[in-house]
Design a protein around this motif. Sequence first.
Motif, PDB file in Angstrom:
ATOM      1  N   GLN A  21       0.831  -1.209   0.000  1.00 34.88           N
ATOM      2  CA  GLN A  21       0.000   0.000   0.000  1.00 34.88           C
ATOM      3  C   GLN A  21       0.866   1.260   0.000  1.00 34.88           C
ATOM      4  O   GLN A  21       0.532   2.235  -0.679  1.00 34.88           O
ATOM      5  CB  GLN A  21      -0.936   0.000   1.197  1.00 34.88           C
ATOM      6  N   MET A  22       1.981   1.246   0.739  1.00 32.85           N
ATOM      7  CA  MET A  22       2.877   2.408   0.749  1.00 32.85           C
ATOM      8  C   MET A  22       3.466   2.667  -0.634  1.00 32.85           C
ATOM      9  O   MET A  22       3.745   3.809  -0.985  1.00 32.85           O
ATOM     10  CB  MET A  22       4.002   2.224   1.771  1.00 32.85           C
ATOM     11  N   LEU A  23       3.670   1.605  -1.409  1.00 29.93           N
ATOM     12  CA  LEU A  23       4.272   1.742  -2.740  1.00 29.93           C
ATOM     13  C   LEU A  23       3.240   1.718  -3.863  1.00 29.93           C
ATOM     14  O   LEU A  23       3.592   1.593  -5.035  1.00 29.93           O
ATOM     15  CB  LEU A  23       5.306   0.624  -2.948  1.00 29.93           C
ATOM     16  N   ASN A  24       1.985   1.851  -3.498  1.00 34.69           N
ATOM     17  CA  ASN A  24       0.879   1.772  -4.455  1.00 34.69           C
ATOM     18  C   ASN A  24       0.962   2.807  -5.575  1.00 34.69           C
ATOM     19  O   ASN A  24       0.393   2.615  -6.638  1.00 34.69           O
ATOM     20  CB  ASN A  24      -0.455   1.902  -3.711  1.00 34.69           C
ATOM     21  N   SER A  63       6.624  -2.036 -13.148  1.00 38.02           N
ATOM     22  CA  SER A  63       7.857  -1.719 -13.867  1.00 38.02           C
ATOM     23  C   SER A  63       8.691  -0.711 -13.078  1.00 38.02           C
ATOM     24  O   SER A  63       9.920  -0.844 -12.974  1.00 38.02           O
ATOM     25  CB  SER A  63       7.518  -1.174 -15.253  1.00 38.02           C
ATOM     26  N   GLU A  64       8.046   0.305 -12.529  1.00 32.75           N
ATOM     27  CA  GLU A  64       8.768   1.296 -11.728  1.00 32.75           C
ATOM     28  C   GLU A  64       9.354   0.668 -10.467  1.00 32.75           C
ATOM     29  O   GLU A  64      10.474   0.999 -10.071  1.00 32.75           O
ATOM     30  CB  GLU A  64       7.835   2.451 -11.352  1.00 32.75           C
ATOM     31  N   LEU A  65       8.604  -0.239  -9.828  1.00 28.29           N
ATOM     32  CA  LEU A  65       9.111  -0.931  -8.647  1.00 28.29           C
ATOM     33  C   LEU A  65      10.354  -1.747  -8.985  1.00 28.29           C
ATOM     34  O   LEU A  65      11.344  -1.722  -8.251  1.00 28.29           O
ATOM     35  CB  LEU A  65       8.037  -1.834  -8.038  1.00 28.29           C
ATOM     36  N   ASP A  66      10.311  -2.476 -10.097  1.00 31.20           N
ATOM     37  CA  ASP A  66      11.465  -3.269 -10.522  1.00 31.20           C
ATOM     38  C   ASP A  66      12.665  -2.369 -10.807  1.00 31.20           C
ATOM     39  O   ASP A  66      13.795  -2.665 -10.405  1.00 31.20           O
ATOM     40  CB  ASP A  66      11.128  -4.094 -11.769  1.00 31.20           C
ATOM     41  N   GLN A  67      12.415  -1.267 -11.509  1.00 34.40           N
ATOM     42  CA  GLN A  67      13.488  -0.338 -11.859  1.00 34.40           C
ATOM     43  C   GLN A  67      14.067   0.303 -10.590  1.00 34.40           C
ATOM     44  O   GLN A  67      15.286   0.395 -10.436  1.00 34.40           O
ATOM     45  CB  GLN A  67      12.954   0.734 -12.802  1.00 34.40           C
ATOM     46  N   LEU A  68      13.202   0.720  -9.677  1.00 33.86           N
ATOM     47  CA  LEU A  68      13.660   1.343  -8.443  1.00 33.86           C
ATOM     48  C   LEU A  68      14.473   0.351  -7.609  1.00 33.86           C
ATOM     49  O   LEU A  68      15.534   0.701  -7.076  1.00 33.86           O
ATOM     50  CB  LEU A  68      12.470   1.874  -7.638  1.00 33.86           C
ATOM     51  N   ALA A  69      14.002  -0.886  -7.500  1.00 25.04           N
ATOM     52  CA  ALA A  69      14.738  -1.905  -6.734  1.00 25.04           C
ATOM     53  C   ALA A  69      16.127  -2.115  -7.332  1.00 25.04           C
ATOM     54  O   ALA A  69      17.122  -2.203  -6.598  1.00 25.04           O
ATOM     55  CB  ALA A  69      13.957  -3.217  -6.690  1.00 25.04           C
TER      56      ALA A  69
END
Length: 181
Positions: free
Chosen positions: A142-145, A150-156
């Motif tokens: 929910q915090m990363l909603n 794709s953005e989550l993968d790139q950010l990680a």
Amino acid sequence: MSDTTNDADAIDRIVADWERERPDLDPSSIGVLGRLMRLANQVRAVESSYFDENGLTLASFDVLANLRRSGPPHRKTAGELATSSMLTTGGITFRLDRMEEQNLIERVRTREDRRVVYAQLTAHGKAVIDEAFGKHLDNQRQMLNGLTESELDQLAALLKKAEASVVAFDAKATDAAGQAS
């Protein structure tokens, strides 16, 4: 140059102030590291309030999660816990005392070497961490909603690369300090 539009946040304003006051320096690293520090503090605050509601602390959650993810029999020595967590051996011992009082862990000695003492999840501790961890992941999602997959993968991937860069810098700085003394 930093973003000084209406979308500017506190970090953008700090960077802009430094660009104005010290145009000879590049403060762009503040845009990354300043945001990481603020983000970590905000996440910690959200998680702390959740853990408080569930009778846990960040440290006790970390220990329970560490034991749970280790697989059966869900036990580790204080030294192993310190190595694979964010606490010192002394911090682990203090935390384990409290967790033992709460029936979350028990201390177990091996038959092979009675000097070795393990912290092991109790049935109650396993139930607590199983429930808390599921809720923890829901809260994180929910915090990363606001980010796409794709953005989550790139950010990680970028954060992993940034961490490696900081670790490499720290190793060089430590080596240089050791050689200077």
